[in-house]
Enzyme design. Structure first.
Site, PDB file in Angstrom:
ATOM      1  N   ASP A 103       5.083  -5.278  -6.926  1.00  0.00           N
ATOM      2  CA  ASP A 103       3.671  -5.243  -6.536  1.00  0.00           C
ATOM      3  C   ASP A 103       2.841  -6.191  -7.399  1.00  0.00           C
ATOM      4  OD1 ASP A 103       1.357  -4.511  -5.163  1.00  0.00           O
ATOM      5  OD2 ASP A 103       0.963  -2.780  -6.455  1.00  0.00           O
ATOM      6  N   ARG A 127     -16.344  -5.280  -3.143  1.00  0.00           N
ATOM      7  CA  ARG A 127     -16.544  -6.023  -4.375  1.00  0.00           C
ATOM      8  C   ARG A 127     -17.667  -7.049  -4.309  1.00  0.00           C
ATOM      9  NH1 ARG A 127     -11.203  -5.080  -4.168  1.00  0.00           N
ATOM     10  NH2 ARG A 127     -10.758  -7.042  -3.166  1.00  0.00           N
ATOM     11  N   THR A 171      -1.188 -10.209   1.537  1.00  0.00           N
ATOM     12  CA  THR A 171      -2.599 -10.188   1.922  1.00  0.00           C
ATOM     13  C   THR A 171      -3.468 -10.922   0.908  1.00  0.00           C
ATOM     14  OG1 THR A 171      -2.805  -8.016   0.890  1.00  0.00           O
ATOM     15  CG2 THR A 171      -2.471  -8.082   3.275  1.00  0.00           C
ATOM     16  N   LYS A 199      -1.878 -10.400 -12.411  1.00  0.00           N
ATOM     17  CA  LYS A 199      -1.495  -8.981 -12.476  1.00  0.00           C
ATOM     18  C   LYS A 199      -0.163  -8.787 -13.191  1.00  0.00           C
ATOM     19  CE  LYS A 199      -0.767  -4.933  -9.594  1.00  0.00           C
ATOM     20  NZ  LYS A 199      -0.558  -4.371  -8.254  1.00  0.00           N
ATOM     21  N   CYS A 220      -3.545   7.894  -1.809  1.00  0.00           N
ATOM     22  CA  CYS A 220      -4.910   8.251  -2.193  1.00  0.00           C
ATOM     23  C   CYS A 220      -4.947   9.246  -3.349  1.00  0.00           C
ATOM     24  CB  CYS A 220      -5.662   8.850  -1.005  1.00  0.00           C
ATOM     25  SG  CYS A 220      -5.972   7.647   0.301  1.00  0.00           S
ATOM     26  N   HIS A 221      -4.053  10.237  -3.309  1.00  0.00           N
ATOM     27  CA  HIS A 221      -4.182  11.343  -4.263  1.00  0.00           C
ATOM     28  C   HIS A 221      -3.336  11.170  -5.507  1.00  0.00           C
ATOM     29  CE1 HIS A 221      -6.763  13.686  -1.623  1.00  0.00           C
ATOM     30  NE2 HIS A 221      -5.991  13.301  -0.624  1.00  0.00           N
ATOM     31  N   GLU A 226       0.380  -2.716   1.611  1.00  0.00           N
ATOM     32  CA  GLU A 226       1.286  -1.572   1.485  1.00  0.00           C
ATOM     33  C   GLU A 226       1.605  -0.970   2.851  1.00  0.00           C
ATOM     34  OE1 GLU A 226      -1.172  -2.072  -0.835  1.00  0.00           O
ATOM     35  OE2 GLU A 226       0.395  -2.614  -2.254  1.00  0.00           O
ATOM     36  N   CYS A 276       0.629  10.925   1.132  1.00  0.00           N
ATOM     37  CA  CYS A 276      -0.514  11.422   0.354  1.00  0.00           C
ATOM     38  C   CYS A 276      -0.762  10.650  -0.942  1.00  0.00           C
ATOM     39  CB  CYS A 276      -0.326  12.899   0.005  1.00  0.00           C
ATOM     40  SG  CYS A 276       0.350  13.892   1.350  1.00  0.00           S
TER      41      CYS A 276
END
Ligand code: CA
Length: 707
Positions: free
Chosen positions: A323, A140, A258, A350, A620-621, A202, A617
């Protein structure tokens, strides 16, 4: 002799004076000093730091481009990046040079006059490091100080570059390489120190922020955001206090918290502020079954810059289970609230609440919803605690359709604040996500640790068709004191871009999936200018002045709808009132067909595959086996669905590790990958049979990233 000497001196003085050598010494590259940063407002021609100034208002004092002439804006020059991945970096402009970070933590320096590349820097991050990354191969931004450019790399290094050459001056590892940390955020500079946080909430890590000496790279201090355990020894009194709000069960997984985005330094209060992220796992039921608040998750924290000593904190969500990171960008301003002048921190969070805090004391001054919020019934302004609805905590067996969903009401996209209009311009997301507790959670040493059923969007909305769903983005102008929306833009599918506001009353912003850059009237929201750019625009633009001309620069790239396989056009685009350049025509693109083999596996096998998919998975997916923007392939369309051998060559043998798809052989067996492939085949058939193409009315919502 004396005479000759006098003539020589006079001639020398004349030469120096005519060259302006005394009044304006020749600038060295990235000659950013404490004085210049403190007085950034008096140099509106520059953009020397991430948020434009220490207050991170992203307010440009330039006025040449105004409401009357903005329609004349044209492309002055463009420069291609060597990647087709999405771009999230705020550029810097310093004394004739544009510096920008791109995907894979690379850095470019461009001659701002013509876009010529002066240098490029590639930290050569190992591709497989993205197994530790939740949300894209993003970077960023960068920081500039005393002739150097600073970047945090995806694999946890903080690197100082010579601003003139792009050569490394020093490089420091900021993480334990055996843990699943990463860096995607921009470093900030305060009092000769480089401040940097980490990502990885995570994946079972302990959050912290560190300060390094800008000249040597030596660590000055580190402040952890959660305790290592409940029994000590503790690094400081703040950790001792936090330990009383935890059980050891949650801390064994690292805790989380974090510091993955906002860090600001306020020279007025002389404090550093930053936000902390979610806990590990997300689901508080599995993180900490006691009733503790889990300090300092989901908090805004103030520290002393010299020592990293705790001063105050405000926890936005005690015992977060959704989250709801408190990491979104923060803006400093002077506001009059209830008749009293305050130095304030503003954060559209958020979790859908817009917080205003007194910057010196941390007192909560305002907390108002800025999007559809269904997890609380307001905030107790005395205690600062939200009144959380018990059902929103989604007890086991009782799903809750959360708003804002885990994608968040506001991500990393930068806000802009105009002291002229008194409005904050906030990239906003309207997002829904069904929260379903995972009945069989076990901590995972490599993959995601969520404690919820991440495939819930597939099942929940098919059985609850009338529940609100989807994900869209827009910009809204908010009066911070009243919390009221003054205007908003149209909503597009997917996230929208960060904002810039100018003294001439214009808001510049990239339209996310709308694939355009645009300008709005800062007071009314009237759209005054747009230009098509062939790709999504997520990063916030900057404005600068060179040779008497004002420019607006956008770092673009992000194929949020076309997906991973589509061509993308990641570039620096610079606009001015006299620009006439044209982008080359787009390449032809035929999407990969949705052509799975028939689904013949047993329901048990598909279910087993779904569980493994979620663990290893989905990060990412995507939660539905479909895309996560342009960062990762849509697995419902991969030709590997037709061959288990081909599938395993990638998943178990790691032939695509250079691209970031490392082998999962240490955690998945051939039986597991068979089950995962069968799950994907079933998903692909379901998607195919769902008929309408993505984006069409009635089409299922495209999977979107959380933050
Ligand atoms: Ca998070």
């Amino acid at each position: 002799m004396t005479h000759k000497w006098s003539i020589g001196l006079a001639a020398m003085l004349a030469t120096l004076l005519s060259a302006g050598a005394y009044s304006e010494p020749a600038a060295t590259a990235a000659d950013v000093t404490a004085k210049r940063l403190l007085h950034a407002a008096s140099e509106p021609s520059q953009w020397m730091t991430y948020g434009g100034n220490y207050e991170e208002q992203r307010f440009s004092g330039l006025k040449q481009i105004n409401r009357d002439n903005v329609k004349q804006l044209g492309l002055q020059w463009f420069a291609d990046y060597d990647t087709n991945l999405p771009q999230t970096g705020t550029p810097l402009y310093i004394d004739g040079v544009i510096y920008v970070s791109t995907a894979w933590s690379k850095v470019y320096a461009f001659d701002a006059r013509d876009g010529r590349t002066l240098w490029e820097y590639n930290p050569k991050t190992p591709g497989e490091w993205i197994r530790n990354v939740c949300c894209g191969i993003a970077n960023r931004g960068i920081a500039a100080w005393n002739g150097k450019i600073y970047i945090g790399t995806l694999d946890g290094r903080l690197v100082a570059l010579d601003a003139k050459t792009g050569q490394e001056v020093w490089s420091t590892l900021t993480i334990d390489k055996d843990k699943h940390y990463s860096i995607t955020s921009a470093p900030r500079i305060a009092k000769g120190k480089v401040l940097i946080g980490e990502s990885g909430g995570e994946y079972g890590v302990r959050g912290y922020i560190s300060a390094y000496d800008a000249e040597t790279g030596k660590m000055d201090w580190r402040f952890y955001t959660v305790p290592a355990n409940t029994t000590g020894p503790f690094e400081n009194a703040a950790m001792k206090k936090a330990a009383g709000t935890w059980s050891d069960q949650g801390l064994k997984l690292g805790g989380g918290g974090t510091v993955w985005d906002a860090i600001i330094y306020d020279p007025v209060t002389d404090l550093i502020y930053f936000g902390t992220g979610n806990g590990t796992p997300w689901n508080d039921l599995y993180r900490d079954p006691t009733t503790g608040d889990n300090l300092y998750l989901a908090s805004i924290i103030a520290l002393k810059p010299e020592t990293g000593t705790y001063v105050w904190h405000y926890q936005t969500v005690p015992a977060d289970t959704w989250d709801y990171d408190a990491t979104s960008p923060m803006t400093l301003a002077n506001l009059t609230i209830d008749g009293k002048k305050h130095r304030v921190i503003m954060q559209p969070n958020k979790n859908g609440m817009f917080y205003i805090l007194d910057a010196a004391k941390g007192t909560l001054l305002r907390a108002s919803p800025f999007t559809d919020v269904n997890w609380n019934d307001g905030v107790d302004m005395k205690t600062g605690r939200p009144r959380i609805k018990p059902e929103a905590r989604f007890p086991l067996g009782k799903p809750f359709n959360l708003s804002p969903g885990v994608q968040g009401a506001h991500g990393w996209q930068a806000n802009a604040y105009s002291p002229d209009t008194g409005l904050l311009y906030v990239p906003t997301q309207q997002a829904y996500f069904p929260m379903v507790a995972d009945a069989n959670f076990t901590p995972n040493p490599v993959g995601y640790n969520l404690g919820l059923d991440f495939t819930a969007p597939i099942t929940f909305y098919s059985t609850h068709p009338n529940e609100k769903q989807g994900f869209s983005g827009y910009v809204q102008a908010i009066d911070p004191v009243s919390g009221k929306q003054v205007w908003k833009t149209d909503q597009n599918q997917g996230p929208t871009g960060g904002a810039l506001v100018t003294a001439s009353g214009l808001v510049f912003q990239g339209g996310g999936s709308a694939q355009e850059v645009r300008a709005f009237d800062a007071r009314t929201g009237e759209k005054l200018w747009r230009a098509e750019v062939q790709t999504a625009v997520l990063a916030p633009p900057i404005s600068y002045e060179l040779d008497g001309q004002q420019y607006v620069a956008f770092s673009v790239g992000g194929n949020t709808l076309g997906g991973y396989y589509a061509p993308n056009y990641s570039r620096m685009l610079v606009y001015s009132l006299s620009g006439t350049a044209q982008l080359p025509p787009e390449q032809k693109f035929t999407p990969l067909p949705l052509d799975p083999p028939p689904s013949t596996a047993s329901a048990d096998l598909i279910d087993a595959g779904s569980k493994k998919y979620t663990e290893y998975c989905a990060a990412c997916h995507g939660d539905r086996g479909q895309t996560r923007g342009a960062n990762f392939p849509d697995l419902t369309r991969t030709p590997m669905l037709h061959t288990q051998e081909g599938f395993d060559t990638i998943v178990l043998k790691g032939v695509l590790s250079v691209k970031g798809m490392a082998s999962f052989a240490t955690v998945l067996t051939p039986e597991d990958t068979h089950a995962i492939r069968e799950f994907l085949i079933k998903r692909a058939n379901d998607v195919k049979n769902a008929a309408p193409p993505p984006g069409a009315p009635g089409a299922p919502a495209v999977s979107q990233p959380h933050q």
